[in-house]
Design a protein around this motif. Structure first.
Motif, short mmCIF file in Angstrom:
data_model
loop_
_atom_site.label_atom_id
_atom_site.label_comp_id
_atom_site.label_asym_id
_atom_site.label_seq_id
_atom_site.Cartn_x
_atom_site.Cartn_y
_atom_site.Cartn_z
N ALA A 78 0.84 -1.20 0.00
CA ALA A 78 0.00 0.00 0.00
C ALA A 78 0.88 1.25 0.00
CB ALA A 78 -0.93 -0.01 1.21
N LYS A 79 1.97 1.19 0.76
CA LYS A 79 2.91 2.30 0.79
C LYS A 79 3.62 2.45 -0.56
CE LYS A 79 5.42 5.53 2.75
NZ LYS A 79 4.85 6.79 3.29
N PHE A 80 4.02 1.33 -1.16
CA PHE A 80 4.67 1.37 -2.47
C PHE A 80 3.78 2.06 -3.51
CE2 PHE A 80 7.53 -2.66 -1.87
CZ PHE A 80 8.31 -1.95 -0.98
N ASN A 81 2.45 1.85 -3.35
CA ASN A 81 1.50 2.43 -4.30
C ASN A 81 1.01 3.82 -3.91
OD1 ASN A 81 0.34 0.31 -6.52
ND2 ASN A 81 1.07 -0.78 -4.70
N SER A 82 1.62 4.38 -2.86
CA SER A 82 1.28 5.73 -2.38
C SER A 82 -0.19 5.85 -1.99
CB SER A 82 1.62 6.79 -3.45
OG SER A 82 3.00 6.77 -3.75
N PHE A 83 -0.77 4.76 -1.48
CA PHE A 83 -2.15 4.79 -1.00
C PHE A 83 -2.19 5.44 0.38
CE2 PHE A 83 -3.39 0.81 -3.64
CZ PHE A 83 -3.65 1.63 -4.74
N LYS A 84 -3.28 6.14 0.65
CA LYS A 84 -3.43 6.77 1.96
C LYS A 84 -3.97 5.75 2.96
CE LYS A 84 -5.39 10.68 4.46
NZ LYS A 84 -6.17 11.95 4.38
N ILE A 85 -3.26 5.60 4.08
CA ILE A 85 -3.68 4.67 5.12
C ILE A 85 -3.69 5.39 6.47
CG2 ILE A 85 -2.77 2.70 3.85
CD1 ILE A 85 -0.37 2.65 5.63
N ILE A 86 -4.57 4.94 7.37
CA ILE A 86 -4.62 5.52 8.71
C ILE A 86 -4.78 4.41 9.74
CG2 ILE A 86 -5.61 7.72 7.94
CD1 ILE A 86 -8.30 6.74 9.12
N ASP A 87 -4.40 4.72 10.98
CA ASP A 87 -4.64 3.86 12.13
C ASP A 87 -6.05 4.08 12.67
OD1 ASP A 87 -2.40 2.33 12.57
OD2 ASP A 87 -1.43 3.76 13.90
N PHE A 88 -6.60 3.03 13.26
CA PHE A 88 -7.92 3.14 13.89
C PHE A 88 -7.93 2.27 15.14
CE2 PHE A 88 -12.39 2.03 14.52
CZ PHE A 88 -12.99 3.27 14.39
N PRO A 89 -8.06 2.87 16.33
CA PRO A 89 -7.99 2.08 17.57
C PRO A 89 -9.16 1.11 17.69
CG PRO A 89 -7.77 4.45 18.01
CD PRO A 89 -8.24 4.31 16.59
N SER A 90 -8.87 -0.13 18.03
CA SER A 90 -9.93 -1.10 18.31
C SER A 90 -9.43 -2.09 19.34
CB SER A 90 -10.40 -1.81 17.04
OG SER A 90 -9.45 -2.75 16.60
N PHE A 91 -10.36 -2.80 19.95
CA PHE A 91 -10.02 -3.74 21.00
C PHE A 91 -10.16 -5.17 20.48
CE2 PHE A 91 -10.17 -6.16 24.86
CZ PHE A 91 -9.35 -5.45 25.73
N GLU A 92 -9.08 -5.92 20.60
CA GLU A 92 -9.07 -7.32 20.19
C GLU A 92 -9.58 -8.20 21.33
OE1 GLU A 92 -5.87 -10.47 18.23
OE2 GLU A 92 -5.19 -9.05 19.78
N ARG A 93 -10.63 -8.94 21.07
CA ARG A 93 -11.22 -9.78 22.10
C ARG A 93 -10.52 -11.13 22.17
NH1 ARG A 93 -17.45 -9.12 20.22
NH2 ARG A 93 -16.59 -10.36 18.51
N SER A 94 -10.76 -11.86 23.24
CA SER A 94 -10.26 -13.22 23.34
C SER A 94 -10.91 -14.09 22.28
CB SER A 94 -10.57 -13.80 24.72
OG SER A 94 -9.93 -13.07 25.74
N ARG A 95 -10.17 -15.02 21.72
CA ARG A 95 -10.72 -15.95 20.75
C ARG A 95 -11.71 -16.87 21.45
NH1 ARG A 95 -6.41 -15.95 16.60
NH2 ARG A 95 -4.85 -14.54 17.46
N ILE A 96 -12.79 -17.18 20.76
CA ILE A 96 -13.81 -18.04 21.35
C ILE A 96 -13.22 -19.39 21.76
CG2 ILE A 96 -15.98 -19.26 20.93
CD1 ILE A 96 -16.75 -16.94 19.04
N SER A 97 -12.37 -19.94 20.91
CA SER A 97 -11.77 -21.25 21.20
C SER A 97 -10.57 -21.14 22.12
CB SER A 97 -11.33 -21.92 19.89
OG SER A 97 -10.27 -21.19 19.29
#
Length: 226
Positions: A181-200
C-alpha cells in the motif's frame, strides 16, 4: 453497509464461526460475507450453511491465500478482512465506514491495539514484543506510520486491495499488505480497536516460525524497494 463485503478466512472454525456470523446478523449489518474455507473442512462448511454468506472453497493453502481469493471475489466498494475466531469486534465496522465517508481520498484503515482506547485480551507478552519489533522495523524501513503492522483487521477500498496484486499465501500477508500500500502511495490511517479473546482460546500463529517468515518477508520487500 450494503457496499461492504467481509472476507472471512476459516479453517477448522465450526465451533466459532457460527457465533461470529450470528453476532454480525444480530447487529443488523447489511453487509455481504464471503467465507473462504478448505474443501476438506466439512464441519465448518456444514456449520454455516444456514447463514446468509457466500462459501468459497479455497483453491490453495494458507491464511494469505484464503484472503487473496476472497478479496478478488469481492464486488462491493469496500472490503474488510474479518477473523472467524471471534477476536474482531464488528461494532467497529460502521465506524470505519464513517471514516471513509469523511476522507474521500482514504484507501485503507488499519485497526490497532496499541492506541487507546484500543487494546487486546489476546496478546501475550511474547506476541506483544514481536508486534512492537516488526511494527518498528516496518516503520523505519518503509515509513508506514502505523502502530500495529501484524493486526489484520483491515478495511479498504476493494479496488485498492486488488491493485496491490498480493501474492503471499501465509501469515506474511499481514506485512505485504501495508508495505505494498505504501509502495502504491495509498493513503492509510490507524484506527484504535479492541481485540477480544478468541472463542476457542487457541492461537493458530506460531510465534517463532511465523516470526522468522515475517522477518524474511520484510527483508525481501526492502530489497524489492531498493
Amino acid at each position: 453497509m450494503e457496499n461492504l463485503t467481509l472476507v472471512i478466512p476459516a479453517k477448522f472454525e465450526s465451533t466459532t464461526l457460527p457465533h461470529v456470523l450470528k453476532e454480525i446478523d444480530d447487529l443488523k449489518f447489511k453487509c455481504k460475507k464471503i467465507v473462504v474455507v478448505p474443501e476438506y473442512d466439512k464441519e465448518t462448511i456444514k456449520s454455516i450453511e444456514k447463514f446468509n454468506c457466500k462459501i468459497l472453497i479455497q483453491k490453495g493453502e494458507g491464511f494469505g491465500n484464503a484472503l487473496i481469493q476472497g478479496l478478488n471475489e469481492s464486488q462491493t466498494e469496500y472490503s474488510c478482512i474479518f477473523n472467524a475466531d471471534g477476536s474482531f469486534d464488528p461494532k467497529y465496522l460502521g465506524l470505519m465506514i464513517e471514516k471513509f465517508n469523511s476522507f474521500q481520498d482514504l484507501h485503507f484503515i488499519f485497526n490497532t491495539r496499541y492506541i487507546k482506547p484500543g487494546g487486546s485480551d489476546d496478546d501475550t507478552f511474547l506476541t506483544k514484543i514481536g508486534n512492537y519489533f516488526f511494527t518498528f522495523l516496518c516503520n523505519q524501513l518503509f515509513k508506514l506510520n502505523i502502530s500495529d503492522v501484524l493486526f489484520t483487521y483491515v478495511m479498504g477500498k476493494t479496488k485498492a486491495f486488488k491493485d496491490l496484486e498480493l501474492v503471499n499465501n501465509d501469515f506474511t500477508f499481514c506485512i505485504e499488505l501495508p508495505v505494498k500500500a505504501k509502495f502504491n502511495s495509498f493513503k492509510i490511517i490507524d484506527f484504535p480497536s479492541f481485540e477480544r479473546s478468541r472463542i476457542s482460546g487457541k492461537k493458530k500463529v506460531n510465534e517463532f516460525k511465523d516470526g522468522f517468515l515475517i522477518l524474511i518477508s520484510i527483508l525481501r520487500l526492502f530489497i524489492k524497494k531498493k
